[in-house]
Design an enzyme around this catalytic site. Sequence first.
Site, PDB file in Angstrom:
ATOM      1  N   GLY A  16     175.715-154.193  93.285  1.00  0.00           N
ATOM      2  CA  GLY A  16     175.047-154.858  93.399  1.00  0.00           C
ATOM      3  C   GLY A  16     175.180-155.420  92.496  1.00  0.00           C
ATOM      4  O   GLY A  16     174.238-155.085  91.491  1.00  0.00           O
ATOM      5  N   GLY A  18     173.890-158.346  91.230  1.00  0.00           N
ATOM      6  CA  GLY A  18     172.795-159.732  90.860  1.00  0.00           C
ATOM      7  C   GLY A  18     171.970-159.280  89.321  1.00  0.00           C
ATOM      8  O   GLY A  18     172.070-158.406  88.886  1.00  0.00           O
ATOM      9  N   LYS A  19     170.747-160.163  89.462  1.00  0.00           N
ATOM     10  CA  LYS A  19     170.028-160.397  88.782  1.00  0.00           C
ATOM     11  C   LYS A  19     169.283-158.663  87.742  1.00  0.00           C
ATOM     12  O   LYS A  19     169.941-158.704  86.164  1.00  0.00           O
ATOM     13  CB  LYS A  19     168.674-161.142  88.786  1.00  0.00           C
ATOM     14  CG  LYS A  19     168.461-162.703  89.040  1.00  0.00           C
ATOM     15  CD  LYS A  19     167.715-162.783  89.383  1.00  0.00           C
ATOM     16  CE  LYS A  19     166.489-162.377  90.743  1.00  0.00           C
ATOM     17  NZ  LYS A  19     165.364-163.598  90.388  1.00  0.00           N
ATOM     18  N   ASN A 108     164.231-151.925  95.809  1.00  0.00           N
ATOM     19  CA  ASN A 108     162.956-151.949  95.831  1.00  0.00           C
ATOM     20  C   ASN A 108     162.599-151.250  97.164  1.00  0.00           C
ATOM     21  O   ASN A 108     161.722-151.963  97.835  1.00  0.00           O
ATOM     22  CB  ASN A 108     162.006-153.219  95.559  1.00  0.00           C
ATOM     23  CG  ASN A 108     161.602-152.515  94.013  1.00  0.00           C
ATOM     24  OD1 ASN A 108     161.406-152.235  93.541  1.00  0.00           O
ATOM     25  ND2 ASN A 108     161.133-154.038  93.768  1.00  0.00           N
ATOM     26  N   GLY A 136     161.294-156.344  84.997  1.00  0.00           N
ATOM     27  CA  GLY A 136     162.866-157.256  85.647  1.00  0.00           C
ATOM     28  C   GLY A 136     164.275-157.341  84.655  1.00  0.00           C
ATOM     29  O   GLY A 136     164.576-156.554  84.887  1.00  0.00           O
ATOM     30  N   LYS A 184     156.520-146.642  91.901  1.00  0.00           N
ATOM     31  CA  LYS A 184     156.936-148.151  92.036  1.00  0.00           C
ATOM     32  C   LYS A 184     156.709-149.435  92.992  1.00  0.00           C
ATOM     33  O   LYS A 184     155.937-150.053  92.678  1.00  0.00           O
ATOM     34  CB  LYS A 184     158.267-148.351  92.360  1.00  0.00           C
ATOM     35  CG  LYS A 184     159.078-149.733  91.880  1.00  0.00           C
ATOM     36  CD  LYS A 184     158.110-150.040  90.801  1.00  0.00           C
ATOM     37  CE  LYS A 184     159.123-151.219  90.219  1.00  0.00           C
ATOM     38  NZ  LYS A 184     158.881-152.546  91.282  1.00  0.00           N
ATOM     39  N   GLU A 191     149.905-154.381  90.342  1.00  0.00           N
ATOM     40  CA  GLU A 191     151.338-155.808  89.622  1.00  0.00           C
ATOM     41  C   GLU A 191     150.152-156.923  90.394  1.00  0.00           C
ATOM     42  O   GLU A 191     149.421-158.013  90.534  1.00  0.00           O
ATOM     43  CB  GLU A 191     152.327-155.155  89.377  1.00  0.00           C
ATOM     44  CG  GLU A 191     153.162-156.844  89.263  1.00  0.00           C
ATOM     45  CD  GLU A 191     154.313-156.956  89.606  1.00  0.00           C
ATOM     46  OE1 GLU A 191     155.166-157.521  90.411  1.00  0.00           O
ATOM     47  OE2 GLU A 191     154.959-156.047  89.327  1.00  0.00           O
ATOM     48  N   TYR A 192     150.285-156.802  91.617  1.00  0.00           N
ATOM     49  CA  TYR A 192     149.465-158.233  93.318  1.00  0.00           C
ATOM     50  C   TYR A 192     148.006-158.786  91.967  1.00  0.00           C
ATOM     51  O   TYR A 192     148.098-159.408  91.399  1.00  0.00           O
ATOM     52  CB  TYR A 192     149.214-157.203  94.324  1.00  0.00           C
ATOM     53  CG  TYR A 192     150.812-158.314  94.901  1.00  0.00           C
ATOM     54  CD1 TYR A 192     152.019-157.703  94.822  1.00  0.00           C
ATOM     55  CD2 TYR A 192     151.045-158.418  95.948  1.00  0.00           C
ATOM     56  CE1 TYR A 192     153.182-157.911  95.528  1.00  0.00           C
ATOM     57  CE2 TYR A 192     151.845-158.662  97.104  1.00  0.00           C
ATOM     58  CZ  TYR A 192     153.160-158.107  96.635  1.00  0.00           C
ATOM     59  OH  TYR A 192     154.024-158.532  96.786  1.00  0.00           O
ATOM     60  N   ARG A 283     148.216-164.251  99.214  1.00  0.00           N
ATOM     61  CA  ARG A 283     150.010-164.857  98.473  1.00  0.00           C
ATOM     62  C   ARG A 283     150.238-165.756 100.455  1.00  0.00           C
ATOM     63  O   ARG A 283     150.408-166.386 100.463  1.00  0.00           O
ATOM     64  CB  ARG A 283     150.611-163.834  98.597  1.00  0.00           C
ATOM     65  CG  ARG A 283     150.578-163.417  97.198  1.00  0.00           C
ATOM     66  CD  ARG A 283     151.597-162.202  96.287  1.00  0.00           C
ATOM     67  NE  ARG A 283     151.361-161.567  94.745  1.00  0.00           N
ATOM     68  CZ  ARG A 283     152.605-161.731  94.392  1.00  0.00           C
ATOM     69  NH1 ARG A 283     153.645-161.214  94.786  1.00  0.00           N
ATOM     70  NH2 ARG A 283     152.023-161.133  92.558  1.00  0.00           N
TER      71      ARG A 283
END
Length: 314
Positions: A16, A18-19, A108, A136, A184, A191-192, A283
């Site tokens: 993986g 990705g970012k 996650n 991040g 986590k 965090e939300y 949200r």
Amino acid sequence: MKEQRSNNKKEIGVIGLGKMGSGIALQLAEKGWRVIGYNRSSERTKEHAKHGVTAAFSVGEFVKKYQNTPRVVWIMLPAGDATEQMIFGENGLVHFLEKDDIVVEAGNSFYKDDGQRAEKLEKKGIRYVDVGVSGGPKGARNGACLMIGGPSELFKKLEPLYQTVSIENGYAHFDGAGAGHFVKMVHNGIEYGMMQALGEGFNVMKKSDFNLDLKEVSRIYNRGSVIESRLVGWLQKAYEESGIELEDISGTVNSTGEGEWTVKTAEGMGESVPVIKKSFEFRQQSKDNPNYIGKVVSALRGQFGGHSVKKSKI
């Protein structure tokens, strides 16, 4: 007895790219590890090969590229089916790995999935560890915060890996399959709530009778105040990039599951989490009612997570 191969160099495979996975792979390669990389998109794999990552273009080839045993596989894919298929699918890792190999699941994932995966892999002699990663893409690239589950003896075995990937003193172990992802998950729920509070507060200031420069407010909040934080710093950066109106930022806020999981887990325990619950509900409602609070929260998501938060041009 299985032959123990070794080239005396620390080695890991990353699935993986990705970012987040890209940052982990490149960081490890730069710090002297031999890194094998596999991504569903071959173009991503080829791009990483230019930066010292050994390329593999199938799961079978990925496993064969290792020079050391037992193998350590770091998986960084979206939670749910993508991760499940990579481990247990028709062409998944379970068909290629050997006894004592280690799967580090660093996406996650929902923490209850970890216990089931650990049990299934243990029957084949394959070890499993769950790792929650925060910080991040920039953290993955330069030093992340790691919340590590699994058994303590496996933590000690892999500690050099965690030391390399994390910021200084930026990792901790919590015993038990799923414990890392549980910590986590709650982190993301918190965090939300924190992001929601910033959105609501800055919205009140924007709607007040004072002609407040919110970029300057965010700057001064982040200079020794009680709410000084990376989030406030990211909000200042968002204002610098997009202006006070956040004109190009969507007022609809997407979510990736962890906030909802935190709420449902807490309710299953008989515990109340009203702040996190309300922020999750906001949200959901923002899909039909985009507003300035949503713009602030979206802007923050774009800053720290690299999420797509720009307003649709359609």
